[in-house]
Design a protein around this motif. Structure first.
Motif, PDB file in Angstrom:
ATOM      1  N   VAL A 246       0.384  -3.803 -13.781  1.00  0.00           N
ATOM      2  CA  VAL A 246       0.705  -4.274 -15.136  1.00  0.00           C
ATOM      3  C   VAL A 246       0.217  -5.702 -15.299  1.00  0.00           C
ATOM      4  N   CYS A 247       0.020  -6.087 -16.563  1.00  0.00           N
ATOM      5  CA  CYS A 247      -0.443  -7.437 -16.848  1.00  0.00           C
ATOM      6  C   CYS A 247       0.746  -8.311 -17.242  1.00  0.00           C
ATOM      7  N   ASP A 248       0.759  -9.501 -16.676  1.00  0.00           N
ATOM      8  CA  ASP A 248       1.762 -10.506 -17.009  1.00  0.00           C
ATOM      9  C   ASP A 248       1.084 -11.512 -17.940  1.00  0.00           C
ATOM     10  N   ASP A 249       1.318 -11.357 -19.236  1.00  0.00           N
ATOM     11  CA  ASP A 249       0.619 -12.189 -20.216  1.00  0.00           C
ATOM     12  C   ASP A 249       0.993 -13.660 -20.100  1.00  0.00           C
ATOM     13  N   GLU A 250       2.232 -13.942 -19.698  1.00  0.00           N
ATOM     14  CA  GLU A 250       2.639 -15.337 -19.593  1.00  0.00           C
ATOM     15  C   GLU A 250       1.898 -16.046 -18.467  1.00  0.00           C
ATOM     16  N   ARG A 251       1.788 -15.386 -17.330  1.00  0.00           N
ATOM     17  CA  ARG A 251       1.126 -15.999 -16.177  1.00  0.00           C
ATOM     18  C   ARG A 251      -0.356 -15.667 -16.106  1.00  0.00           C
ATOM     19  N   ARG A 252      -0.815 -14.753 -16.996  1.00  0.00           N
ATOM     20  CA  ARG A 252      -2.233 -14.384 -17.059  1.00  0.00           C
ATOM     21  C   ARG A 252      -2.711 -13.771 -15.746  1.00  0.00           C
ATOM     22  N   VAL A 253      -1.905 -12.845 -15.185  1.00  0.00           N
ATOM     23  CA  VAL A 253      -2.267 -12.204 -13.923  1.00  0.00           C
ATOM     24  C   VAL A 253      -1.943 -10.714 -14.008  1.00  0.00           C
ATOM     25  N   TRP A 254      -2.570  -9.957 -13.083  1.00  0.00           N
ATOM     26  CA  TRP A 254      -2.256  -8.554 -12.867  1.00  0.00           C
ATOM     27  C   TRP A 254      -1.483  -8.443 -11.556  1.00  0.00           C
ATOM     28  N   ARG A 255      -0.500  -7.542 -11.519  1.00  0.00           N
ATOM     29  CA  ARG A 255       0.235  -7.317 -10.277  1.00  0.00           C
ATOM     30  C   ARG A 255       0.731  -5.872 -10.231  1.00  0.00           C
ATOM     31  N   ALA A 256       0.824  -5.319  -9.022  1.00  0.00           N
ATOM     32  CA  ALA A 256       1.276  -3.941  -8.829  1.00  0.00           C
ATOM     33  C   ALA A 256       2.801  -3.904  -8.787  1.00  0.00           C
ATOM     34  N   ILE A 257       3.389  -2.936  -9.517  1.00  0.00           N
ATOM     35  CA  ILE A 257       4.851  -2.837  -9.554  1.00  0.00           C
ATOM     36  C   ILE A 257       5.351  -1.469  -9.096  1.00  0.00           C
ATOM     37  N   ALA A 258       4.461  -0.502  -8.879  1.00  0.00           N
ATOM     38  CA  ALA A 258       4.879   0.819  -8.408  1.00  0.00           C
ATOM     39  C   ALA A 258       3.750   1.414  -7.580  1.00  0.00           C
ATOM     40  N   GLN A 259       4.100   2.315  -6.652  1.00  0.00           N
ATOM     41  CA  GLN A 259       3.088   2.895  -5.775  1.00  0.00           C
ATOM     42  C   GLN A 259       3.595   4.181  -5.165  1.00  0.00           C
ATOM     43  N   HIS A 260       2.648   4.930  -4.584  1.00  0.00           N
ATOM     44  CA  HIS A 260       2.974   6.089  -3.758  1.00  0.00           C
ATOM     45  C   HIS A 260       1.812   6.295  -2.799  1.00  0.00           C
ATOM     46  N   GLY A 261       2.139   6.518  -1.543  1.00  0.00           N
ATOM     47  CA  GLY A 261       1.113   6.786  -0.549  1.00  0.00           C
ATOM     48  C   GLY A 261       0.809   5.643   0.389  1.00  0.00           C
ATOM     49  N   ASN A 262       1.438   4.474   0.187  1.00  0.00           N
ATOM     50  CA  ASN A 262       1.203   3.336   1.070  1.00  0.00           C
ATOM     51  C   ASN A 262       2.288   3.265   2.140  1.00  0.00           C
ATOM     52  N   ALA A 263       1.896   2.812   3.306  1.00  0.00           N
ATOM     53  CA  ALA A 263       2.884   2.469   4.322  1.00  0.00           C
ATOM     54  C   ALA A 263       3.647   1.229   3.854  1.00  0.00           C
ATOM     55  N   PRO A 264       4.902   1.063   4.306  1.00  0.00           N
ATOM     56  CA  PRO A 264       5.686  -0.097   3.857  1.00  0.00           C
ATOM     57  C   PRO A 264       4.968  -1.423   4.050  1.00  0.00           C
ATOM     58  N   ALA A 265       4.295  -1.592   5.173  1.00  0.00           N
ATOM     59  CA  ALA A 265       3.599  -2.858   5.422  1.00  0.00           C
ATOM     60  C   ALA A 265       2.451  -3.053   4.432  1.00  0.00           C
ATOM     61  N   HIS A 266       1.718  -1.981   4.148  1.00  0.00           N
ATOM     62  CA  HIS A 266       0.612  -2.078   3.187  1.00  0.00           C
ATOM     63  C   HIS A 266       1.129  -2.411   1.788  1.00  0.00           C
ATOM     64  N   TRP A 267       2.213  -1.752   1.385  1.00  0.00           N
ATOM     65  CA  TRP A 267       2.759  -2.003   0.058  1.00  0.00           C
ATOM     66  C   TRP A 267       3.288  -3.432  -0.047  1.00  0.00           C
ATOM     67  N   GLU A 268       3.880  -3.915   1.032  1.00  0.00           N
ATOM     68  CA  GLU A 268       4.377  -5.287   1.018  1.00  0.00           C
ATOM     69  C   GLU A 268       3.237  -6.274   0.825  1.00  0.00           C
ATOM     70  N   ALA A 269       2.074  -5.945   1.407  1.00  0.00           N
ATOM     71  CA  ALA A 269       0.919  -6.832   1.243  1.00  0.00           C
ATOM     72  C   ALA A 269       0.349  -6.759  -0.165  1.00  0.00           C
ATOM     73  N   ILE A 270       0.361  -5.561  -0.763  1.00  0.00           N
ATOM     74  CA  ILE A 270      -0.250  -5.378  -2.083  1.00  0.00           C
ATOM     75  C   ILE A 270       0.629  -5.936  -3.184  1.00  0.00           C
ATOM     76  N   ARG A 271       1.949  -5.709  -3.093  1.00  0.00           N
ATOM     77  CA  ARG A 271       2.833  -6.055  -4.207  1.00  0.00           C
ATOM     78  C   ARG A 271       2.965  -7.553  -4.443  1.00  0.00           C
ATOM     79  N   HIS A 272       2.612  -8.357  -3.442  1.00  0.00           N
ATOM     80  CA  HIS A 272       2.696  -9.803  -3.622  1.00  0.00           C
ATOM     81  C   HIS A 272       1.385 -10.421  -4.084  1.00  0.00           C
ATOM     82  N   VAL A 273       0.369  -9.580  -4.287  1.00  0.00           N
ATOM     83  CA  VAL A 273      -0.921 -10.095  -4.725  1.00  0.00           C
ATOM     84  C   VAL A 273      -0.929 -10.188  -6.253  1.00  0.00           C
ATOM     85  N   GLU A 274      -1.320 -11.327  -6.759  1.00  0.00           N
ATOM     86  CA  GLU A 274      -1.481 -11.539  -8.193  1.00  0.00           C
ATOM     87  C   GLU A 274      -2.942 -11.883  -8.467  1.00  0.00           C
TER      88      GLU A 274
END
Length: 568
Positions: A246-274
């Motif tokens: 989803v897009c965060d218009d205030e911060r002008r970034v994209w970030r992942a908020i939901a997933q399926h198929g990732n290992a917990p460690a992989h998802w932890e790495a992806i969800r903090h990326v903006e």
């Protein structure tokens, strides 16, 4: 020739090759089945030398050789050449048999014509091969007859050639007609197969979207909708991983908020990326233009790129589908493979687009449902507040009627006492003062009640004007000292105020301070009530402090509601 027509021709040629293999086998089997009959008839009519027997054996063994050759890869690749070659061998053997059975006038001359018709009728080849086969069989007959110096006369030779030419024409025309019918049948069959495949694909798409719609529209909160969207994307598209970005218009970034198929460690790495908008302009523009974007492994695994973290989790192929709210791009749904580099199919793209549209609809429904729930709760709260207000109003009116009767009864009592001639003058003066005090109390109560009615009707507004603070303060003291109180309660009035002019509503300020002081005196059975005023930060602050029973913490919000007080 168009590309689809060329492909159709290629498919037809591949199918013909397989049919030709079966046709060549059929021709060989027919010859093999006819061989015993031929042997018996030929042996009974023309018993003869060992050469004749050898020719008969060649005639019988040749079909077996053809069947064996068609079992090899070479024979299956070249069934037409095998058929024409075996037919020429048969024509040569037949011509040799004619040398022993009457030359050109031999009854076996019809065997060559039969070979022409048999190949033309059984083999599903193009007309050109029928013509070529017939010409080669006639050439073989002429060549062998010349080498063997067949007898029978020129008339018999011409008759045979005419017969062969007629047979060639009939075989060629039959092949032309059959080929046209076969081509039309093939085109119709392929069109039917394509229609059936398209229909099956449509059914698969509709079935997948129906399942996705049922599961997503069952829930009414956005997080669960997105979680189900990711899970359904991987299941329906048969891929390995899916994300909702989803897009965060205030911060002008994209970030992942939901997933399926990732290992917990992989998802932890992806969800903090903006990822800033500036690094996704090309993908966003392509999504708006084409509606769907696929990226290969080389485009995903770009150091510093927006998908570099996902590539590090093993994703080798990704597909991106837009999520809209109205006409605004608010998110991206992704689907990805690990290890596979082939693109997603057109059917998968259609399913993904349909699921994204269903998700957008489900999210809009969830938002509407939330608004309806909030509106319903607000209406329920408003009804509760109105009911409480009505009950409080009823209690207020009951209390007010009681409070009005109290001073009125006092006034009536004092008036009766004044009518007694036996009351002395000093006592009469005291009774008159008490009656006046009760009348003033009744007047204030009636005035306050009318003020509440006017305030509730919106007819009471502030009338701001310049007011002398010292005069106002003296008037307030004079009115408040006349308020009823117990003899054990002292009213301490701070007279130290500045002689200046303030801007306020004189009448309303008198009412407010008088009510505050009156309540303090009423609920202070013993002790004191202190009233003071001070100036600061351009405002006048009036303080009323008492030593009475006080107001509990939990009731302090309640007493500011209309018709409410602590003790009911």
């Amino acid at each position: 020739m168009k590309a689809d027509d060329a492909e159709l021709r290629a498919q037809y040629a591949r199918e013909n090759r397989q049919l030709c293999v079966r046709g060549a086998r059929t021709v060989a089997l027919i010859c093999l089945l006819l061989f015993p009959i031929f042997w018996w008839l030929d042996a009974s009519r023309f018993p003869g030398s060992g050469t004749l027997v050898t020719l008969r054996l060649i005639f019988g063994i040749a079909p077996l050789g053809v069947l064996g050759l068609l079992l090899t890869s070479t024979g299956q690749r070249h069934p037409i050449a095998v058929t024409i070659g075996s037919s020429m061998l048969g024509a040569a053997v037949t011509t040799a048999l004619m040398d022993f059975t009457g030359g050109h006038a031999s009854p076996y001359f019809g065997g060559i014509g039969l070979a022409m018709l048999l190949a033309a009728l059984v083999m599903p080849w193009r007309p050109v091969w029928t013509w070529l086969c017939c010409v080669l069989l006639i050439a073989t007959y002429l060549l062998c007859s010349e080498l063997l110096d067949l007898q029978g006369g020129a008339e018999a030779l011409r008759s045979n050639l005419v017969s062969y030419a007629a047979t060639m024409v009939v075989a060629g025309l039959a092949t032309v007609s059959r080929e046209r019918l076969r081509w039309r049948e093939f085109v119709a069959r392929r069109a039917l197969e394509r229609s059936q495949a398209q229909l099956n694909a449509e059914v698969d798409v509709l079935r997948a979207l129906a399942r996705a719609g049922r599961e997503m529209l069952r829930v009414s909160d956005a997080p669960r909708i997105l979680e189900r969207l990711c899970r359904l994307t991987t299941e329906v598209l048969d891929c390995d991983v899916s994300h909702t970005i989803v897009c965060d218009d205030e911060r002008r970034v994209w970030r992942a908020i939901a997933q399926h198929g990732n290992a917990p460690a992989h998802w932890e790495a992806i969800r903090h990326v903006e990822v800033p908008f500036s690094r996704t302009v090309q993908i966003a523009d392509r999504l708006r233009e084409h509606g769907i974007v696929q990226l290969a492994a080389a485009e995903i695994d770009v150091p510093g790129g927006p998908l570099h973290v996902a590539a590090r989790t093993g994703i080798t192929r990704s597909m991106f589908v837009p999520l809209y709210s109205g006409v605004d791009l608010v998110g991206i749904q992704t689907a990805g493979y690990r290890g596979r580099r082939e693109p997603f199919t057109a059917t998968q793209e259609r399913v993904a687009m349909g699921m994204a549209q269903l998700a957008s609809l489900a999210l809009a429904n969830a938002k509407l449902h939330g608004e309806l729930v909030r509106q319903t709760e607000a209406e329920r709260a408003a009804r509760g507040t109105a009911e409480l207000a009505n009950r409080a109003k009823d209690d207020f009116l009951a209390t007010l009627s009681h409070e009005l009767r109290t001073p009125l009864n006092l006034i009536l009592g004092y008036l009766e006492m004044l009518g007694d001639d036996g009351v002395a003058a000093p006592e009469r003066k005291l009774i008159l003062e008490r009656a006046t005090l009760a009348s003033r109390q009744l007047f204030f109560m009636i005035t306050d009640t009318l003020e509440i009615s006017r305030l509730h009707a919106g007819q009471l507004g502030a009338q701001l004007a310049g007011v002398s603070l010292r005069e106002l303060w003296a008037e307030l003291r004079a009115e408040c000292e006349k308020l009823p109180r117990r003899t054990t309660t002292a009213l301490v009035w701070d007279d130290e105020v500045d002689d200046l002019e303030i801007r306020s509503d004189r009448r309303m300020l008198l009412v407010i301070v008088r009510n505050l002081v009156g309540n303090a005196l009423k609920f202070t059975p013993a002790g004191s009530v202190r009233v003071s005023a001070s100036l600061g930060d351009g405002a006048l602050t009036v303080r009323v402090a008492d030593t009475g029973i006080g107001i509990p913490e939990e009731a302090r919000a309640k007493i500011f509601e209309m018709f409410q007080q602590v003790d009911g």
